[in-house]
Design an enzyme around this catalytic site. Structure first.
Site, PDB file in Angstrom:
ATOM      1  N   TYR A 128      -5.886   6.410   1.578  1.00 49.15           N
ATOM      2  CA  TYR A 128      -5.138   5.185   1.302  1.00 49.15           C
ATOM      3  C   TYR A 128      -3.650   5.485   1.187  1.00 49.15           C
ATOM      4  O   TYR A 128      -2.805   4.690   1.617  1.00 49.15           O
ATOM      5  CB  TYR A 128      -5.649   4.534   0.022  1.00 49.15           C
ATOM      6  CG  TYR A 128      -6.984   3.843   0.170  1.00 49.15           C
ATOM      7  CD1 TYR A 128      -7.063   2.464   0.369  1.00 49.15           C
ATOM      8  CD2 TYR A 128      -8.172   4.554   0.115  1.00 49.15           C
ATOM      9  CE1 TYR A 128      -8.273   1.826   0.505  1.00 49.15           C
ATOM     10  CE2 TYR A 128      -9.398   3.929   0.247  1.00 49.15           C
ATOM     11  CZ  TYR A 128      -9.449   2.563   0.445  1.00 49.15           C
ATOM     12  OH  TYR A 128     -10.660   1.929   0.583  1.00 49.15           O
TER      13      TYR A 128
ATOM     14  N   HIS B 163     -20.433  -5.520   3.960  1.00 50.07           N
ATOM     15  CA  HIS B 163     -19.404  -4.555   4.317  1.00 50.07           C
ATOM     16  C   HIS B 163     -19.977  -3.235   4.827  1.00 50.07           C
ATOM     17  O   HIS B 163     -19.397  -2.615   5.710  1.00 50.07           O
ATOM     18  CB  HIS B 163     -18.519  -4.305   3.096  1.00 50.07           C
ATOM     19  CG  HIS B 163     -17.337  -3.451   3.377  1.00 50.07           C
ATOM     20  ND1 HIS B 163     -16.296  -3.873   4.170  1.00 50.07           N
ATOM     21  CD2 HIS B 163     -17.026  -2.190   2.987  1.00 50.07           C
ATOM     22  CE1 HIS B 163     -15.391  -2.920   4.247  1.00 50.07           C
ATOM     23  NE2 HIS B 163     -15.817  -1.880   3.546  1.00 50.07           N
TER      24      HIS B 163
ATOM     25  N   ASP C 280     -15.097  -0.486   8.032  1.00 48.90           N
ATOM     26  CA  ASP C 280     -14.162  -0.110   6.967  1.00 48.90           C
ATOM     27  C   ASP C 280     -13.101   0.817   7.568  1.00 48.90           C
ATOM     28  O   ASP C 280     -12.559   0.538   8.632  1.00 48.90           O
ATOM     29  CB  ASP C 280     -14.904   0.522   5.795  1.00 48.90           C
ATOM     30  CG  ASP C 280     -14.035   0.696   4.544  1.00 48.90           C
ATOM     31  OD1 ASP C 280     -13.827  -0.304   3.827  1.00 48.90           O
ATOM     32  OD2 ASP C 280     -13.552   1.809   4.315  1.00 48.90           O
TER      33      ASP C 280
END
Length: 429
Positions: free
Chosen positions: A352, A404, A214
């Protein structure tokens, strides 16, 4: 081999008895004054009882929405799963268990580039262990890597050979967990990668490897881009291999491009599906400060974190239904509760906003790369893309199961992949 064994500098702090029994794991002694901003300070965490009481009271006061109007996951986390999470958190969950587990490892904090960085530093008893820095992602924390610490540091007790041993460094990213929260802009993946290089140097490692998934994969790729002379190579389960034109087409939702192999078509379709369901990232990437609910409501935080990707959400929902696979309900709530107790829902989201680089396209990595492809990852990287993106690809393997959160979900398979993938780097170091 001696060049990658532990070489602790004068800056290394000898962990005291207060550091959960870590005496004897370090070769150096404290040579840095308490006022030195490069000092490495032993760290332990104990949530105040009143904070846990407040969490319990907030859970009791949770106001839930009505049931979704569909029979699938297309509207997000189903009400059934939300109720199961709430019930387990209220009645069956004990934060103190994972708190004790975190504290059982040597934890430290050091200031890098003006920010306090927390990290676990678990050293192997094996003399020629390879140092490795492992980075978590979002919605993640050091909780993701707890299951792999002992198999990596003590392989002889977990089905491996002494020659497979690692000294493991697991930092909390800025704004996550026990690390400091940036008070100014600029903490994107490139700066975090630079900080991790500084951290490994400060610990005295003259040679090391890096691993991540990730956001941790993106940071690890940036370490590889910066390519410090100490870096042996990287292992990733979140590669940046998608050709830019393919990435752009998937993001735009265009039909599958012509000329792709069957394997590449499957990866394209996975990527296009993900881009249709990544709105949580758009919100964090554009308006992170709006997400006040992540700081005010534990169930608001939990449901937001659960809805990362379709396969992970479905797997987590099955786990709350009592089907043992991947993560357990306690695993999930260990991570969510850490976010809650440290109030890092919004500060973590800012990563982000800070990011200015593409998630999946190649970045020109030239160092040795080991790549493990887990089937339920956001996209299963075809070998063709991997070889083009990583010209020094030393390992490529499609793993039987896992998604993930690979280290968290499938720690044995993950550990085997890290051992195998980086093994060739030991003989030349």
């Amino acid at each position: 081999m001696s060049s990658i064994s532990s070489k602790i500098t004068r800056r290394t702090v000898l962990a005291s008895a207060a550091a959960a029994g870590t005496v004897g794991l370090f070769a150096g002694k404290t040579a840095v004054s308490a006022g030195d901003n490069e000092a490495i300070r032993p760290f332990q965490f104990k949530a105040p009882d009143e904070q846990l009481t407040d969490l319990h009271n907030r859970l009791l006061a949770t106001r839930l929405p009505e049931k979704e109007t569909v029979d699938d996951f297309s509207q997000g986390v189903p009400l059934k799963t939300i109720k199961q999470v709430l019930q387990h958190w209220q009645t069956n969950y004990d934060w103190r268990k994972v708190e004790a587990r975190i504290n059982s490892y040597p934890n430290f904090i050091t200031e890098i580039d003006g920010l306090d960085i927390h990290f676990i530093h678990a050293r192997s008893k094996h003399e020629d262990a390879m140092p490795i820095i492992i980075t978590h992602g979002w919605p993640g924390s050091v909780v993701e890597q707890l299951k792999i610490i002992e198999p990596l540091t003590d392989p002889t007790a977990h089905g491996g050979d002494a020659s497979d041993a690692f000294h493991v460094v697991i930092p909390s990213m800025p704004g996550f967990g026990f690390s400091g929260k940036p008070e100014a802009t600029g903490w994107g993946p490139e700066r975090i990668a630079s900080a991790w290089i500084t951290l490994m140097r400060r610990l005295g490692y003259e040679r090391f490897a890096a691993q991540g998934g990730d956001w941790g994969g993106i940071v690890t790729n940036q370490i590889a881009v910066q390519a410090p002379p100490e870096l042996l190579g990287i292992h990733t389960n979140f590669p940046e291999t998608v050709p830019p034109e393919i990435d752009q087409a998937a993001f735009a939702g265009r039909p599958t491009p012509a000329g792709l192999s069957d394997e590449e078509k499957a990866a394209y379709e996975q990527l296009a599906f993900f881009y249709k369901h990544v709105y949580y990232a758009f919100e964090m990437g554009t308006r992170p400060q709006t997400l006040v609910a992540l700081a005010d409501s534990p169930m608001g935080l939990a449901t937001f974190m659960l809805d990362h990707d379709a396969r992970s959400l479905e797997m987590i929902s099955r786990s709350f239904d009592g089907k043992a696979e991947g993560l357990t309900p306690d695993d999930v709530l260990d991570n969510v509760t850490l976010f809650w107790l440290t109030n890092t829902g919004v500060s973590a989201a800012r990563l982000y906003w800070e990011n200015k680089i593409a998630f999946f396209s190649p970045k020109g990595v030239k160092v040795p790369v080991a790549l493990s492809v887990f089937p339920d990852e956001l996209y299963a990287t075809p070998r063709t893309w991997a070889e083009a993106a990583y010209p020094n690809l030393i390992h490529y393997n499609k793993v039987a199961k896992g998604g993930h959160f690979a280290a968290w979900e499938q720690p044995k398979l993950f550990t085997d992949e890290v051992r195998t993938g980086l093994r060739s780097l030991r003989k030349d170091s």
